[in-house]
Design a protein around this motif. Structure first.
Motif, PDB file in Angstrom:
ATOM      1  N   SER A 154      51.941  40.035  47.606  1.00 62.86           N
ATOM      2  CA  SER A 154      53.036  39.413  46.850  1.00 62.86           C
ATOM      3  C   SER A 154      52.660  38.037  46.326  1.00 62.86           C
ATOM      4  O   SER A 154      53.537  37.223  46.017  1.00 62.86           O
ATOM      5  CB  SER A 154      54.289  39.297  47.735  1.00 62.86           C
ATOM      6  N   GLN A 174      52.156  39.312  41.371  1.00 63.00           N
ATOM      7  CA  GLN A 174      53.481  39.450  40.782  1.00 63.00           C
ATOM      8  C   GLN A 174      53.416  39.382  39.261  1.00 63.00           C
ATOM      9  O   GLN A 174      54.016  40.208  38.565  1.00 63.00           O
ATOM     10  CB  GLN A 174      54.418  38.375  41.326  1.00 63.00           C
ATOM     11  N   THR A 215      57.533  42.660  42.495  1.00 67.93           N
ATOM     12  CA  THR A 215      57.530  41.736  43.633  1.00 67.93           C
ATOM     13  C   THR A 215      56.258  41.834  44.458  1.00 67.93           C
ATOM     14  O   THR A 215      55.858  40.875  45.107  1.00 67.93           O
ATOM     15  CB  THR A 215      58.740  41.991  44.549  1.00 67.93           C
ATOM     16  N   SER A 216      55.626  42.988  44.446  1.00 65.32           N
ATOM     17  CA  SER A 216      54.393  43.227  45.202  1.00 65.32           C
ATOM     18  C   SER A 216      53.546  44.251  44.455  1.00 65.32           C
ATOM     19  O   SER A 216      54.060  45.024  43.655  1.00 65.32           O
ATOM     20  CB  SER A 216      54.694  43.782  46.595  1.00 65.32           C
ATOM     21  N   THR A 269      49.582  45.698  50.609  1.00 64.11           N
ATOM     22  CA  THR A 269      50.395  45.170  49.523  1.00 64.11           C
ATOM     23  C   THR A 269      50.157  43.667  49.442  1.00 64.11           C
ATOM     24  O   THR A 269      49.747  43.039  50.412  1.00 64.11           O
ATOM     25  CB  THR A 269      51.901  45.441  49.740  1.00 64.11           C
ATOM     26  N   HIS A 279      50.523  43.358  54.600  1.00 66.39           N
ATOM     27  CA  HIS A 279      51.185  42.750  53.444  1.00 66.39           C
ATOM     28  C   HIS A 279      50.705  41.305  53.313  1.00 66.39           C
ATOM     29  O   HIS A 279      51.080  40.447  54.102  1.00 66.39           O
ATOM     30  CB  HIS A 279      52.706  42.796  53.619  1.00 66.39           C
ATOM     31  N   CYS A 312      57.188  36.925  48.993  1.00 72.61           N
ATOM     32  CA  CYS A 312      57.916  38.076  48.476  1.00 72.61           C
ATOM     33  C   CYS A 312      59.406  37.729  48.541  1.00 72.61           C
ATOM     34  O   CYS A 312      59.891  37.288  49.588  1.00 72.61           O
ATOM     35  CB  CYS A 312      57.623  39.311  49.323  1.00 72.61           C
ATOM     36  N   ALA A 333      63.819  41.571  47.842  1.00 74.67           N
ATOM     37  CA  ALA A 333      62.930  42.721  47.676  1.00 74.67           C
ATOM     38  C   ALA A 333      62.643  43.419  48.998  1.00 74.67           C
ATOM     39  O   ALA A 333      62.089  44.504  49.013  1.00 74.67           O
ATOM     40  CB  ALA A 333      61.624  42.289  47.035  1.00 74.67           C
ATOM     41  N   LYS A 334      63.029  42.803  50.092  1.00 70.63           N
ATOM     42  CA  LYS A 334      62.808  43.382  51.419  1.00 70.63           C
ATOM     43  C   LYS A 334      64.057  44.170  51.806  1.00 70.63           C
ATOM     44  O   LYS A 334      64.846  43.771  52.633  1.00 70.63           O
ATOM     45  CB  LYS A 334      62.505  42.290  52.430  1.00 70.63           C
ATOM     46  N   GLU A 336      53.306  37.890  52.190  1.00 71.48           N
ATOM     47  CA  GLU A 336      54.656  38.388  52.419  1.00 71.48           C
ATOM     48  C   GLU A 336      55.677  37.251  52.384  1.00 71.48           C
ATOM     49  O   GLU A 336      56.821  37.448  51.978  1.00 71.48           O
ATOM     50  CB  GLU A 336      54.727  39.119  53.763  1.00 71.48           C
TER      51      GLU A 336
END
Length: 130
Positions: A29, A34, A40-41, A27, A111, A117, A121-122, A114
């Motif tokens: 971010s 975005q 977000t990712s 992923t 990621h 991000c 969103a986490k 990250e």
């Protein structure tokens, strides 16, 4: 036996297939991901360009030069994000464009960016509370 993975855009005019083993599923971010996805990712799965075959009637996706070494691919008809086409012989397809999104080989293992991000969103896992 070789597994065939297929996918495409929302309207179905751009379709692809690959028999290759996915690599570097991750992923990202970064700001470009975005803005490209509106999320977000974005989840990417990489293949050698020669291992991805276009099978849909829509032909090649449209592209926008997002970096000096890469272009973002999308369907001109429906606007679906499809991936990135690097100047190296690499195609990074977005996870959501695959037909079988339960395929464990497409699961991201890293990621990128990250740190940018958004914290909101986490979301902790609903089942483990982590």
């Amino acid at each position: 036996m070789t597994k065939i993975r297929t996918g495409g855009c929302l309207c179905g005019s751009i379709r692809f297939e690959t028999r290759a083993v996915p690599r570097n599923a991750h992923t990202c971010s970064c700001e470009v991901c975005q803005r490209h996805s509106g999320a977000t990712s974005l989840t990417w799965v990489e293949f050698n360009a020669d291992d991805v075959v276009r099978i849909g009637s829509g032909g090649a996706p449209s592209a926008y030069r997002s970096f000096d070494y890469s272009s973002r691919a999308f369907c001109a008809a429906c606007g679906s994000t499809l991936g990135a086409i690097d100047d190296e012989p690499v195609v990074a397809l977005v996870w959501a464009s695959f037909d079988n999104r339960e395929d464990q080989a497409l699961r991201p293992h890293a990621h990128s960016f990250e740190d940018v991000c958004p914290v909101w969103a986490k979301i902790p896992s609903m089942t483990t509370g982590e």
